[in-house]
Scaffold this active site. Structure first.
Site, PDB file in Angstrom:
ATOM      1  N   LYS A  14       0.831  -1.212   0.000  1.00 67.33           N
ATOM      2  CA  LYS A  14       0.000   0.000   0.000  1.00 67.33           C
ATOM      3  C   LYS A  14       0.869   1.267   0.000  1.00 67.33           C
ATOM      4  CE  LYS A  14      -1.988  -1.162   3.920  1.00 67.33           C
ATOM      5  NZ  LYS A  14      -1.426  -2.484   4.238  1.00 67.33           N
ATOM      6  N   ARG A  89      -9.760   0.411   8.948  1.00 65.31           N
ATOM      7  CA  ARG A  89      -9.412  -0.985   9.184  1.00 65.31           C
ATOM      8  C   ARG A  89     -10.493  -1.709   9.962  1.00 65.31           C
ATOM      9  NH1 ARG A  89      -3.245  -0.042   9.000  1.00 65.31           N
ATOM     10  NH2 ARG A  89      -2.402  -2.130   8.908  1.00 65.31           N
ATOM     11  N   ARG A 128      11.697  -6.525   5.090  1.00 67.61           N
ATOM     12  CA  ARG A 128      11.569  -5.108   5.410  1.00 67.61           C
ATOM     13  C   ARG A 128      12.061  -4.835   6.836  1.00 67.61           C
ATOM     14  NH1 ARG A 128       5.670  -2.374   4.886  1.00 67.61           N
ATOM     15  NH2 ARG A 128       5.315  -3.081   7.006  1.00 67.61           N
ATOM     16  N   ARG A 134      11.537  -1.624  12.002  1.00 68.00           N
ATOM     17  CA  ARG A 134      10.200  -1.796  12.600  1.00 68.00           C
ATOM     18  C   ARG A 134      10.137  -3.120  13.347  1.00 68.00           C
ATOM     19  NH1 ARG A 134       5.299  -0.412   8.552  1.00 68.00           N
ATOM     20  NH2 ARG A 134       4.246  -1.636  10.159  1.00 68.00           N
ATOM     21  N   ARG A 146      -1.072  -9.730  12.962  1.00 65.84           N
ATOM     22  CA  ARG A 146      -1.610  -8.625  12.148  1.00 65.84           C
ATOM     23  C   ARG A 146      -2.508  -9.164  11.032  1.00 65.84           C
ATOM     24  NH1 ARG A 146       4.077  -6.388  11.217  1.00 65.84           N
ATOM     25  NH2 ARG A 146       3.294  -4.889   9.704  1.00 65.84           N
TER      26      ARG A 146
HETATM   27  P1  ADP Z   1       1.065  -2.576   7.990  1.00 63.73           P
HETATM   28  O1  ADP Z   1       0.027  -2.316   6.945  1.00 63.73           O
HETATM   29  O2  ADP Z   1       2.341  -3.116   7.426  1.00 63.73           O
HETATM   30  O3  ADP Z   1       0.548  -3.326   9.173  1.00 63.73           O
HETATM   31  P2  ADP Z   1       0.870   0.115   8.992  1.00 63.73           P
HETATM   32  O4  ADP Z   1       2.007   1.047   9.002  1.00 63.73           O
HETATM   33  O5  ADP Z   1      -0.301   0.441   8.127  1.00 63.73           O
HETATM   34  O6  ADP Z   1       1.554  -1.233   8.584  1.00 63.73           O
HETATM   35  O7  ADP Z   1       0.321  -0.085  10.480  1.00 63.73           O
HETATM   36  C1  ADP Z   1       1.156  -0.446  11.536  1.00 63.73           C
HETATM   37  C2  ADP Z   1       0.338  -0.638  12.822  1.00 63.73           C
HETATM   38  O8  ADP Z   1      -0.304   0.612  13.177  1.00 63.73           O
HETATM   39  C3  ADP Z   1      -0.811  -1.635  12.738  1.00 63.73           C
HETATM   40  O9  ADP Z   1      -0.384  -2.971  12.974  1.00 63.73           O
HETATM   41  C4  ADP Z   1      -1.734  -1.119  13.846  1.00 63.73           C
HETATM   42  O10 ADP Z   1      -1.274  -1.507  15.128  1.00 63.73           O
HETATM   43  C5  ADP Z   1      -1.586   0.375  13.746  1.00 63.73           C
HETATM   44  N1  ADP Z   1      -2.616   0.949  12.862  1.00 63.73           N
HETATM   45  C6  ADP Z   1      -2.410   1.515  11.641  1.00 63.73           C
HETATM   46  N2  ADP Z   1      -3.582   1.921  11.101  1.00 63.73           N
HETATM   47  C7  ADP Z   1      -4.552   1.595  11.995  1.00 63.73           C
HETATM   48  C8  ADP Z   1      -5.972   1.728  12.019  1.00 63.73           C
HETATM   49  N3  ADP Z   1      -6.633   2.273  11.004  1.00 63.73           N
HETATM   50  N4  ADP Z   1      -6.641   1.282  13.102  1.00 63.73           N
HETATM   51  C9  ADP Z   1      -6.006   0.746  14.132  1.00 63.73           C
HETATM   52  N5  ADP Z   1      -4.668   0.555  14.172  1.00 63.73           N
HETATM   53  C10 ADP Z   1      -3.937   0.978  13.124  1.00 63.73           C
END
Ligand code: ADP
Length: 191
Positions: A14, A89, A128, A134, A146
């Site tokens: 994404k 999400r 990554r 991370r 996740r």
């Molecule tokens: P990835 O898609 O690789 O999991 P992101 O950077 O989008 O990475 O998100 C990292 C973390 O941030 C998620 O695992 C979650 O804990 C938190 N997070 C991100 N976006 C949301 C959301 N919309 N609602 C709740 N938690 C979120």
């Protein structure tokens, strides 16, 4: 105005694709994950709150995430449109987003999911994790958690947006350029 939502499990690409799309369509890219990481790095209250959830691979509570997202959109009244990456999400987040954007008369144009199989994604994320630092990318158990969060809480958004005729999905396996082409083929339909 174009407002896009990108879906996809962790590692689906994404963020990579959003970086191309924001240039091509002159959109503002909002990644909730990036916003959380920025807050963690700067030791803000929001960062402290989010950190424990993120470290476990759990979602951050809706109320926190929704407020953060809305504040970020409000910071950019000049924007020609947005790419929402990692938001919504959950169904409650999707409803909040519809209501929030509805009030501003800037509805979502389309949602697009990048599809890829779990084993391929684990491979990408562990790789990554070696360079990004991370911690949520360095442990297969957290990564699988996740995915489980995605299956449980985010996957139902497919039918939510299908009911609005706004759901599209594309194959997320291929070169970065191939996937950008697949995305633009969907988006150009709305120009
Ligand atoms: P990835 O898609 O690789 O999991 P992101 O950077 O989008 O990475 O998100 C990292 C973390 O941030 C998620 O695992 C979650 O804990 C938190 N997070 C991100 N976006 C949301 C959301 N919309 N609602 C709740 N938690 C979120």
């Amino acid at each position: 105005m174009i407002n896009l939502v990108l879906f996809g499990k962790p590692g689906a690409g994404k963020g990579t694709q959003a970086a191309f799309l924001k240039e091509k369509y002159n959109l503002l890219h909002i990644s909730t994950g990036d916003l959380f990481r920025f807050n963690i790095q700067h030791g803000t209250d929001l960062g402290k709150l989010a950190q424990s959830f993120i470290d476990q691979g759990d979602l951050v509570p809706d109320s926190v995430t929704i407020n953060m997202l809305e504040a970020e959109v409000d910071k950019h009244p000049e924007a020609k449109g947005f790419i929402f990456d990692g938001f919504p999400r959950t169904t409650d987040q999707a409803k909040a987003l519809d209501e929030f954007l509805g009030k501003k008369q800037m509805p979502i144009t389309a949602t697009i999911a990048l599809e890829a199989d779990d084993d391929r994604l684990v491979e990408r994320l562990l790789q990554r994790g070696q360079t990004s630092g991370r911690t949520d990318d360095q442990d297969e158990e957290k990564i699988r958690n996740r995915f489980q969060e995605y299956n449980l809480k985010t996957a139902p958004l497919r039918s939510y947006y299908e009911a609005q005729n706004k759901f599209h999905s594309i194959d997320g396996i291929g070169t970065i350029e191939e996937i950008t082409d697949r995305l633009t083929a969907v988006i150009d339909h709305f120009l």
